[in-house]
Design a protein around this motif. Structure first.
Motif, mmCIF file in Angstrom:
data_model
loop_
_atom_site.group_PDB
_atom_site.id
_atom_site.type_symbol
_atom_site.label_atom_id
_atom_site.label_comp_id
_atom_site.label_asym_id
_atom_site.label_seq_id
_atom_site.Cartn_x
_atom_site.Cartn_y
_atom_site.Cartn_z
ATOM 1 N N TYR A 69 0.817 -1.213 0.000
ATOM 2 C CA TYR A 69 0.000 0.000 0.000
ATOM 3 C C TYR A 69 0.855 1.269 0.000
ATOM 4 O O TYR A 69 0.495 2.263 -0.650
ATOM 5 N N TYR A 85 2.060 1.574 -3.515
ATOM 6 C CA TYR A 85 0.902 1.910 -4.346
ATOM 7 C C TYR A 85 0.585 3.406 -4.232
ATOM 8 O O TYR A 85 0.375 4.080 -5.243
ATOM 9 N N VAL A 93 -5.915 2.188 -10.484
ATOM 10 C CA VAL A 93 -6.962 2.213 -9.455
ATOM 11 C C VAL A 93 -7.584 0.821 -9.323
ATOM 12 O O VAL A 93 -7.827 0.334 -8.213
ATOM 13 N N ALA A 94 -7.820 0.165 -10.468
ATOM 14 C CA ALA A 94 -8.359 -1.208 -10.454
ATOM 15 C C ALA A 94 -7.385 -2.147 -9.747
ATOM 16 O O ALA A 94 -7.807 -3.040 -8.999
ATOM 17 N N GLY A 129 -5.365 -1.435 -7.313
ATOM 18 C CA GLY A 129 -5.526 -1.218 -5.867
ATOM 19 C C GLY A 129 -6.753 -1.933 -5.332
ATOM 20 O O GLY A 129 -6.710 -2.575 -4.275
ATOM 21 N N GLY A 130 -7.853 -1.861 -6.077
ATOM 22 C CA GLY A 130 -9.078 -2.545 -5.663
ATOM 23 C C GLY A 130 -8.913 -4.061 -5.680
ATOM 24 O O GLY A 130 -9.380 -4.760 -4.775
ATOM 25 N N LEU A 131 -8.231 -4.572 -6.694
ATOM 26 C CA LEU A 131 -8.010 -6.020 -6.785
ATOM 27 C C LEU A 131 -7.124 -6.519 -5.651
ATOM 28 O O LEU A 131 -7.373 -7.583 -5.079
ATOM 29 N N ALA A 171 -6.856 -5.171 -2.702
ATOM 30 C CA ALA A 171 -7.699 -5.140 -1.496
ATOM 31 C C ALA A 171 -8.633 -6.350 -1.479
ATOM 32 O O ALA A 171 -8.849 -6.964 -0.420
ATOM 33 N N ASP A 172 -9.174 -6.705 -2.657
ATOM 34 C CA ASP A 172 -10.047 -7.885 -2.745
ATOM 35 C C ASP A 172 -9.287 -9.164 -2.404
ATOM 36 O O ASP A 172 -9.818 -10.040 -1.713
ATOM 37 N N GLU A 210 -8.767 -9.219 1.374
ATOM 38 C CA GLU A 210 -10.031 -9.516 2.068
ATOM 39 C C GLU A 210 -10.457 -10.968 1.850
ATOM 40 O O GLU A 210 -10.945 -11.622 2.762
ATOM 41 N N LYS A 216 -9.050 -13.604 -8.524
ATOM 42 C CA LYS A 216 -8.651 -12.225 -8.196
ATOM 43 C C LYS A 216 -7.143 -12.047 -8.359
ATOM 44 O O LYS A 216 -6.682 -11.024 -8.860
#
Length: 168
Positions: free
Chosen positions: A29, A32, A64-65, A67-69, A71-72, A75, A103
């Motif tokens: 992070y 990133y 941005v995608a 970063g979301g991936l 995080a997925d 999680e 993912k």
């Protein structure tokens, strides 16, 4: 440089996937977020060149995608650990693990897409700079010729003037 940042992120992704450690997650992070700074800077610099601005926009969208991936993936792993801890049904655990693998694949594909677009952007900027250098070289050559012609004509004029005065 966004390409270097994404390469660093890929290394950190692999580090995270090997040990699933919180340290690797935090490092990812941090790296990133520094990449976001580079993207904002690149966006400001490429406003004038339409094709390059589109590439920067594409990189930014993928970033941005990414970063979301990530995080997925994090999680999903936490959810997977929770299911194992709670002795959940094998089907639910299998589904969660399969989702995690998808993912991870999307994450790696997206990072490769960013690297490819960054390569293309880098090549376009390089050729634009190369063209600018060629134009500058031509202008310098033209100015040197003008200076040579001017100096020669002034020298000839002065020489004639001196020769005329000596003949008188």
């Amino acid at each position: 440089d966004i390409k270097k940042t994404v390469s660093d992120l890929n290394i950190l992704i692999n580090d995270y996937l090997q040990g699933r450690e919180e340290r690797a997650e935090k490092q990812w992070y941090l790296t990133y977020n520094s990449g976001l700074f580079f993207l904002q800077k690149a966006e400001e610099e490429e406003e004038e060149e339409e094709e390059e601005a589109e590439l920067v926009e594409e990189i930014e969208k993928d970033y941005v995608a990414l970063g979301g991936l990530f995080a997925d993936v994090v999680e999903n792993y936490k959810h997977e650990r929770e299911l194992i801890k709670n002795d959940a049904a094998k089907e639910e655990l299998s589904l969660t693990m399969a989702l995690g693998e998808r993912k991870i694949s999307q994450l790696l594909i997206t990072s490769q897409s960013i690297v490819s677009a960054a390569d293309l952007l880098e090549n376009r900027v390089f050729f634009r700079l190369k063209n600018a250098r060629n134009i500058i070289n031509k202008v310098i050559l033209f100015l040197a010729i003008i200076l040579l012609v001017s100096t020669s004509s002034i020298s000839i004029t002065i020489s004639r003037d001196i020769a005329n005065r000596l003949h008188r």
